[in-house]
Scaffold this motif. Structure first.
Motif, PDB file in Angstrom:
ATOM      1  N   ASN A 111       5.464 -10.862  45.413  1.00  0.00           N
ATOM      2  CA  ASN A 111       6.323 -10.244  46.416  1.00  0.00           C
ATOM      3  C   ASN A 111       6.580 -11.190  47.582  1.00  0.00           C
ATOM      4  O   ASN A 111       7.677 -11.211  48.137  1.00  0.00           O
ATOM      5  CB  ASN A 111       5.686  -8.953  46.928  1.00  0.00           C
ATOM      6  CG  ASN A 111       5.923  -7.800  45.979  1.00  0.00           C
ATOM      7  OD1 ASN A 111       6.846  -7.844  45.172  1.00  0.00           O
ATOM      8  ND2 ASN A 111       5.095  -6.785  46.062  1.00  0.00           N
ATOM      9  N   ALA A 112       5.552 -11.941  47.959  1.00  0.00           N
ATOM     10  CA  ALA A 112       5.730 -12.905  49.051  1.00  0.00           C
ATOM     11  C   ALA A 112       6.807 -13.916  48.674  1.00  0.00           C
ATOM     12  O   ALA A 112       7.688 -14.238  49.478  1.00  0.00           O
ATOM     13  CB  ALA A 112       4.409 -13.616  49.329  1.00  0.00           C
ATOM     14  N   ALA A 113       6.758 -14.394  47.445  1.00  0.00           N
ATOM     15  CA  ALA A 113       7.770 -15.348  46.999  1.00  0.00           C
ATOM     16  C   ALA A 113       9.151 -14.712  47.021  1.00  0.00           C
ATOM     17  O   ALA A 113      10.129 -15.332  47.417  1.00  0.00           O
ATOM     18  CB  ALA A 113       7.437 -15.839  45.597  1.00  0.00           C
ATOM     19  N   ARG A 114       9.212 -13.446  46.629  1.00  0.00           N
ATOM     20  CA  ARG A 114      10.503 -12.745  46.655  1.00  0.00           C
ATOM     21  C   ARG A 114      11.018 -12.652  48.084  1.00  0.00           C
ATOM     22  O   ARG A 114      12.191 -12.888  48.351  1.00  0.00           O
ATOM     23  CB  ARG A 114      10.350 -11.340  46.074  1.00  0.00           C
ATOM     24  CG  ARG A 114      10.229 -11.352  44.579  1.00  0.00           C
ATOM     25  CD  ARG A 114      10.230  -9.956  43.982  1.00  0.00           C
ATOM     26  NE  ARG A 114       9.817 -10.072  42.601  1.00  0.00           N
ATOM     27  CZ  ARG A 114       8.659  -9.655  42.132  1.00  0.00           C
ATOM     28  NH1 ARG A 114       7.815  -9.035  42.922  1.00  0.00           N
ATOM     29  NH2 ARG A 114       8.337  -9.838  40.870  1.00  0.00           N
ATOM     30  N   SER A 115      10.116 -12.307  49.008  1.00  0.00           N
ATOM     31  CA  SER A 115      10.556 -12.152  50.393  1.00  0.00           C
ATOM     32  C   SER A 115      10.963 -13.501  50.981  1.00  0.00           C
ATOM     33  O   SER A 115      11.632 -13.555  51.994  1.00  0.00           O
ATOM     34  CB  SER A 115       9.456 -11.512  51.232  1.00  0.00           C
ATOM     35  OG  SER A 115       8.491 -12.471  51.584  1.00  0.00           O
ATOM     36  N   LEU A 116      10.544 -14.592  50.372  1.00  0.00           N
ATOM     37  CA  LEU A 116      10.943 -15.921  50.850  1.00  0.00           C
ATOM     38  C   LEU A 116      12.196 -16.405  50.145  1.00  0.00           C
ATOM     39  O   LEU A 116      12.554 -17.580  50.242  1.00  0.00           O
ATOM     40  CB  LEU A 116       9.800 -16.909  50.648  1.00  0.00           C
ATOM     41  CG  LEU A 116       8.618 -16.678  51.583  1.00  0.00           C
ATOM     42  CD1 LEU A 116       7.401 -17.454  51.127  1.00  0.00           C
ATOM     43  CD2 LEU A 116       8.975 -17.051  53.000  1.00  0.00           C
ATOM     44  N   GLY A 117      12.840 -15.526  49.402  1.00  0.00           N
ATOM     45  CA  GLY A 117      14.145 -15.866  48.861  1.00  0.00           C
ATOM     46  C   GLY A 117      14.178 -16.150  47.369  1.00  0.00           C
ATOM     47  O   GLY A 117      15.195 -16.571  46.852  1.00  0.00           O
ATOM     48  N   ASP A 118      13.088 -15.937  46.683  1.00  0.00           N
ATOM     49  CA  ASP A 118      13.071 -16.237  45.257  1.00  0.00           C
ATOM     50  C   ASP A 118      13.661 -15.102  44.429  1.00  0.00           C
ATOM     51  O   ASP A 118      13.430 -13.935  44.721  1.00  0.00           O
ATOM     52  CB  ASP A 118      11.634 -16.468  44.794  1.00  0.00           C
ATOM     53  CG  ASP A 118      11.227 -17.910  44.964  1.00  0.00           C
ATOM     54  OD1 ASP A 118      12.055 -18.681  45.471  1.00  0.00           O
ATOM     55  OD2 ASP A 118      10.102 -18.265  44.587  1.00  0.00           O
ATOM     56  N   TRP A 121      13.303 -15.298  38.273  1.00  0.00           N
ATOM     57  CA  TRP A 121      12.967 -16.470  37.456  1.00  0.00           C
ATOM     58  C   TRP A 121      12.139 -17.471  38.244  1.00  0.00           C
ATOM     59  O   TRP A 121      11.177 -18.046  37.750  1.00  0.00           O
ATOM     60  CB  TRP A 121      14.234 -17.141  36.928  1.00  0.00           C
ATOM     61  CG  TRP A 121      14.801 -16.400  35.772  1.00  0.00           C
ATOM     62  CD1 TRP A 121      15.884 -15.570  35.785  1.00  0.00           C
ATOM     63  CD2 TRP A 121      14.305 -16.389  34.429  1.00  0.00           C
ATOM     64  NE1 TRP A 121      16.075 -15.039  34.544  1.00  0.00           N
ATOM     65  CE2 TRP A 121      15.137 -15.526  33.685  1.00  0.00           C
ATOM     66  CE3 TRP A 121      13.241 -17.022  33.780  1.00  0.00           C
ATOM     67  CZ2 TRP A 121      14.935 -15.280  32.330  1.00  0.00           C
ATOM     68  CZ3 TRP A 121      13.032 -16.778  32.431  1.00  0.00           C
ATOM     69  CH2 TRP A 121      13.870 -15.919  31.721  1.00  0.00           C
ATOM     70  N   ARG A 122      12.569 -17.672  39.478  1.00  0.00           N
ATOM     71  CA  ARG A 122      11.830 -18.625  40.305  1.00  0.00           C
ATOM     72  C   ARG A 122      10.422 -18.120  40.587  1.00  0.00           C
ATOM     73  O   ARG A 122       9.469 -18.889  40.591  1.00  0.00           O
ATOM     74  CB  ARG A 122      12.573 -18.862  41.616  1.00  0.00           C
ATOM     75  CG  ARG A 122      13.802 -19.720  41.455  1.00  0.00           C
ATOM     76  CD  ARG A 122      14.459 -19.951  42.790  1.00  0.00           C
ATOM     77  NE  ARG A 122      13.733 -20.908  43.592  1.00  0.00           N
ATOM     78  CZ  ARG A 122      14.041 -22.206  43.620  1.00  0.00           C
ATOM     79  NH1 ARG A 122      15.031 -22.662  42.907  1.00  0.00           N
ATOM     80  NH2 ARG A 122      13.345 -23.026  44.362  1.00  0.00           N
ATOM     81  N   VAL A 123      10.302 -16.812  40.822  1.00  0.00           N
ATOM     82  CA  VAL A 123       8.970 -16.255  41.037  1.00  0.00           C
ATOM     83  C   VAL A 123       8.102 -16.560  39.829  1.00  0.00           C
ATOM     84  O   VAL A 123       6.964 -17.004  39.953  1.00  0.00           O
ATOM     85  CB  VAL A 123       9.044 -14.727  41.261  1.00  0.00           C
ATOM     86  CG1 VAL A 123       7.651 -14.126  41.276  1.00  0.00           C
ATOM     87  CG2 VAL A 123       9.749 -14.413  42.558  1.00  0.00           C
TER      88      VAL A 123
ATOM     89  N   GLY B 122      14.880 -11.022  47.426  1.00  0.00           N
ATOM     90  CA  GLY B 122      15.107 -12.418  47.750  1.00  0.00           C
ATOM     91  C   GLY B 122      16.378 -12.670  48.543  1.00  0.00           C
ATOM     92  O   GLY B 122      16.543 -13.728  49.140  1.00  0.00           O
ATOM     93  N   PHE B 130       1.986 -10.370  54.907  1.00  0.00           N
ATOM     94  CA  PHE B 130       1.242  -9.353  54.179  1.00  0.00           C
ATOM     95  C   PHE B 130      -0.134  -9.150  54.800  1.00  0.00           C
ATOM     96  O   PHE B 130      -0.676 -10.039  55.454  1.00  0.00           O
ATOM     97  CB  PHE B 130       1.089  -9.766  52.722  1.00  0.00           C
ATOM     98  CG  PHE B 130       2.383  -9.753  51.973  1.00  0.00           C
ATOM     99  CD1 PHE B 130       2.706  -8.709  51.150  1.00  0.00           C
ATOM    100  CD2 PHE B 130       3.279 -10.790  52.112  1.00  0.00           C
ATOM    101  CE1 PHE B 130       3.905  -8.691  50.456  1.00  0.00           C
ATOM    102  CE2 PHE B 130       4.483 -10.785  51.424  1.00  0.00           C
ATOM    103  CZ  PHE B 130       4.789  -9.726  50.601  1.00  0.00           C
ATOM    104  N   ARG B 153      20.789 -17.793  50.696  1.00  0.00           N
ATOM    105  CA  ARG B 153      20.571 -16.362  50.494  1.00  0.00           C
ATOM    106  C   ARG B 153      21.819 -15.554  50.818  1.00  0.00           C
ATOM    107  O   ARG B 153      21.752 -14.373  51.061  1.00  0.00           O
ATOM    108  CB  ARG B 153      19.408 -15.898  51.356  1.00  0.00           C
ATOM    109  CG  ARG B 153      18.084 -16.345  50.775  1.00  0.00           C
ATOM    110  CD  ARG B 153      16.995 -15.441  51.247  1.00  0.00           C
ATOM    111  NE  ARG B 153      16.232 -16.045  52.303  1.00  0.00           N
ATOM    112  CZ  ARG B 153      15.170 -15.489  52.845  1.00  0.00           C
ATOM    113  NH1 ARG B 153      14.756 -14.338  52.421  1.00  0.00           N
ATOM    114  NH2 ARG B 153      14.522 -16.064  53.804  1.00  0.00           N
TER     115      ARG B 153
END
Lengths: 214, 459
Positions: A111-118, A121-123, B122, B130, B153
């Motif tokens: 989720n952290a990676a998602r919130s950073l724009g991923d 697939w990138r996640v 994203g 978190f 983005r």
């Protein structure tokens, strides 16, 4: 022995990448997604671990020999059949390894990676896969050892034809039947060596998992 | 409010949904400030919220009814554990999908269940810190901070996604990594400088080569903050980020976060159940209990009279009583299960929610002396006068005199905090210890106290 070794290596070369792909995909699916029939899929995937190889081989024999389309492909008693045998036997190990690995990746990291724009697939490639890789590769090492040592299913659906479908374990069997123990020993030693390497790899990966992973 | 003639108490709107919390006057002054001096830091709060969110979500038996308006400031989401605070953050970030709802951030619709719009996490430009920090353990501090920088983005990112690393390359790289010591990784774009800048801003410049497991909790916290702020998000969500830290570190970080917010102006939504966090960080706060939102309140008003029972419960401060208001020959009185309190008519006047009701209620009370209504009163702990055990009672304090036994006595520096029980009611009392002989208020002892009528707030 050289031809048996070459066949075994050929099988590994084809089966290992397939195992990696299928194991990773199924492992990720089973650890991250909920879908109807998940229990059934898990059950079927683990079945080759507990079924006697000859039983697996029997069913595969009928599957390949009786199903209309598959029958036309004339797979029985060929090298692809030996590859299928190795793949079937080793898949549960590859999937289990991958599944354990992905289940051990905290969802918050993803989720952290998602919130950073991923995107998804990138996640997967930048977070899930790198963090799951120890378990994943441990599973792969076990699967490789299993694939290389496959005997029962191979004998049932690929036969024991020197130079065409005779892999190393079958070669040992053949040598013993012909009372050529030195040949059997040589091949057996080779297999012991490879299996040991696989096991040591697994241990090394398992040990590392308790250290801070990086 | 016109009361029925038979004198049955009609329930006043005490429920949080129906009470208006917002300050219209304050809002307009903010708007005017923004119009005249757009460049000024503290005044550029836009006239409309940066983010509006209305969403309904069901999780098992838990229901969340999120109602949020965020401005360019720190909004604190405050409430007990399990109230749905974290769930709200996850909803805004896009990790949870509500049954129905609409979320708009800076004119961009992030979620609209009616029109089937749902922007993936994203692409929301919402950063998040978190509770467990969720630092990537396989990346160095610098790589962690650089992770989200320079990512496209915007809308066209959806049509042209950044390609993932080719699988073959990945396979070999990973295989090599397993059997070799981790070395330096090649730079990706040009985001290293930016990541270093953020690290130095948070005083972590010397740790960039370390892995998260090699630095302390407070340092990890700084890295997590830097990582979330580095992509310059339009909104930052913080999920109890400092809950695992001890006093001084916590205070330092809070101060720095406040500074960062002032500098960047990024709106923040901070989830906590610590009152200290609320006071030190927040501009505005919103209560949540059991998935229900109780509107926003400027933090300055936090320690005044609570606006609702929900507010009081969340703070756990002061004495709150529910009962009946009655006008007797000696003036207005409040009675509840365990006693009667004399109150002043000024406080009563101030209590009614709106002018119309105020007038009609008071006049109806005046006309018909038997009139009563359900009400609640609040007394702040420092407003209760503790009476010296040996001294005679000041006639001034004789109106609402009570006697009870002390359930709990805590000495906090120069302050004595007592919980006193009188016939089923617990009172919170605070006073300066200097005025009383030592050890005169032990647990289990009897004490007297007075509640001056002018200090009782009627809700």
């Amino acid at each position: 022995m050289v031809s048996a070794l070459r066949l075994s290596l050929q099988i590994l070369a084809v089966v290992l990448p397939l195992l990696f792909l299928a194991g990773t995909a199924l492992g990720w699916l089973l650890s991250r997604k909920h879908f109807p029939g998940k229990r059934l899929v898990t059950f079927l995937l683990h079945l080759p671990l507990v079924l006697p190889p000859t039983v697996m081989g029997l069913y595969l024999l009928f599957l390949l020999g009786q199903t209309p389309l598959l029958r036309e492909m004339k797979l029985l008693f060929t090298l692809p059949a030996a590859m299928l045998a190795a793949f079937t036997a080793a898949l549960p190990l590859a999937v289990t390894g991958a599944r354990t690995g992905f289940a051990g990746v905290p969802q918050n990291l993803e989720n952290a990676a998602r919130s950073l724009g991923d995107g998804e697939w990138r996640v997967f490639f930048r977070i899930s896969l790198p963090l799951a890789r120890r378990s994943l590769f441990a599973g792969m090492a076990l699967a490789a050892a299993r694939a290389l040592g496959e005997f029962g299913i191979t004998l049932m659906i690929a036969g024991n034809m020197p130079g065409r479908t005779q892999t190393l374990p079958l070669y040992i069997y053949g040598r013993v039947e012909m009372m050529d123990f030195s040949g059997a020993h040589a091949a057996a030693l080779l297999l012991v060596f490879v299996a040991s390497v696989c096991l040591l790899t697994v241990h090394r990966l398992e040990e590392g998992r308790h250290e801070p992973s990086r | 409010m016109n009361l029925p003639a038979d004198g049955t108490p009609s329930v006043l709107p005490l429920e949080p949904e129906t009470r208006a919390f917002s300050e219209p006057e304050e809002m307009t002054s903010r708007i005017e400030g923004a119009m005249s001096t757009p460049g000024e830091e503290r005044q550029d709060t836009p006239p409309f919220p940066t983010l509006t969110a209305r969403a309904f979500l069901r999780k098992g038996t838990f229901q969340l009814n999120a109602e949020l308006d965020l401005y360019r400031e720190v909004t604190v989401l405050f409430g007990p554990s399990g109230a749905g605070k974290s769930l709200t953050l996850r909803l805004l970030a896009g990790f949870e999908h509500p049954e129905r709802g609409r979320i708009v951030l800076d004119d961009t619709v992030l979620l609209d269940t009616e029109n089937h719009v749902c922007v993936p996490p994203g692409k929301r430009r919402i950063g998040m810190v978190f509770q467990d920090l969720a630092l990537f353990p396989h990346l160095t501090v610098l790589e962690n901070v650089a992770y989200g920088i320079g990512r496209e983005r915007s809308e066209n990112a959806r049509t042209a996604p950044v390609p993932a690393k080719p699988f073959r390359k990945y396979f070999f790289e990973t295989a090599r990594e397993i059997f070799s010591r981790p070395g330096k990784k090649p730079p990706r774009h040009g985001e290293w400088e930016q990541a270093r800048l953020w690290l130095s801003r948070l005083g972590m410049a010397h740790f960039e080569e370390r892995f998260p497991s090699e630095i302390s909790g407070g340092q990890q916290q700084r890295v997590a903050l830097a990582r979330a702020l580095a992509p310059e998000p339009d909104l930052l969500l913080l999920d109890e980020p400092f809950s695992a830290l001890d006093g001084p570190v916590r205070r330092n970080l809070r101060r720095e976060l406040r500074k960062l917010q002032r500098e960047s102006g990024v709106p923040m939504l901070y989830v906590t159940h610590s009152v200290e966090d609320v006071c030190a960080l927040g501009d505005r706060m919103t209560f949540v209990t059991e998935g229900r939102f109780a509107g926003a309140l400027p933090v300055e008003k936090l320690w005044g009279t609570p606006l609702s029972e929900l507010h009081w419960k969340a703070l756990g401060w002061g004495t709150f009583l529910r009962g009946e208001l009655r006008l007797s020959s000696e003036g207005p009185r409040f009675s509840w299960e365990d006693g009667i309190l004399q109150i002043t008519s000024e406080r009563l006047l101030a209590a009614s929610p709106c002018d119309e009701e105020r007038g009609s209620f008071h006049s109806s009370l005046g006309k018909n002396r038997k009139m009563s209504r359900a009400a609640a009163v609040f007394v702040a702990p420092q407003d209760i006068k503790l009476i010296h055990p040996d001294a005679p009672v000041d006639p001034f304090l004789e109106t609402n005199l009570f006697k009870g036994h002390i359930v709990e006595a805590i000495h906090l520096g120069g302050i004595l905090r007592l919980t006193v029980e009188t016939a089923g009611t617990q009172w919170q009392i605070e006073c300066a210890t200097a005025n009383f002989p030592q050890n005169s208020f032990e647990e289990g002892a009897i004490c007297r106290f007075a509640v001056p009528p002018q200090n009782i707030a009627v809700l």
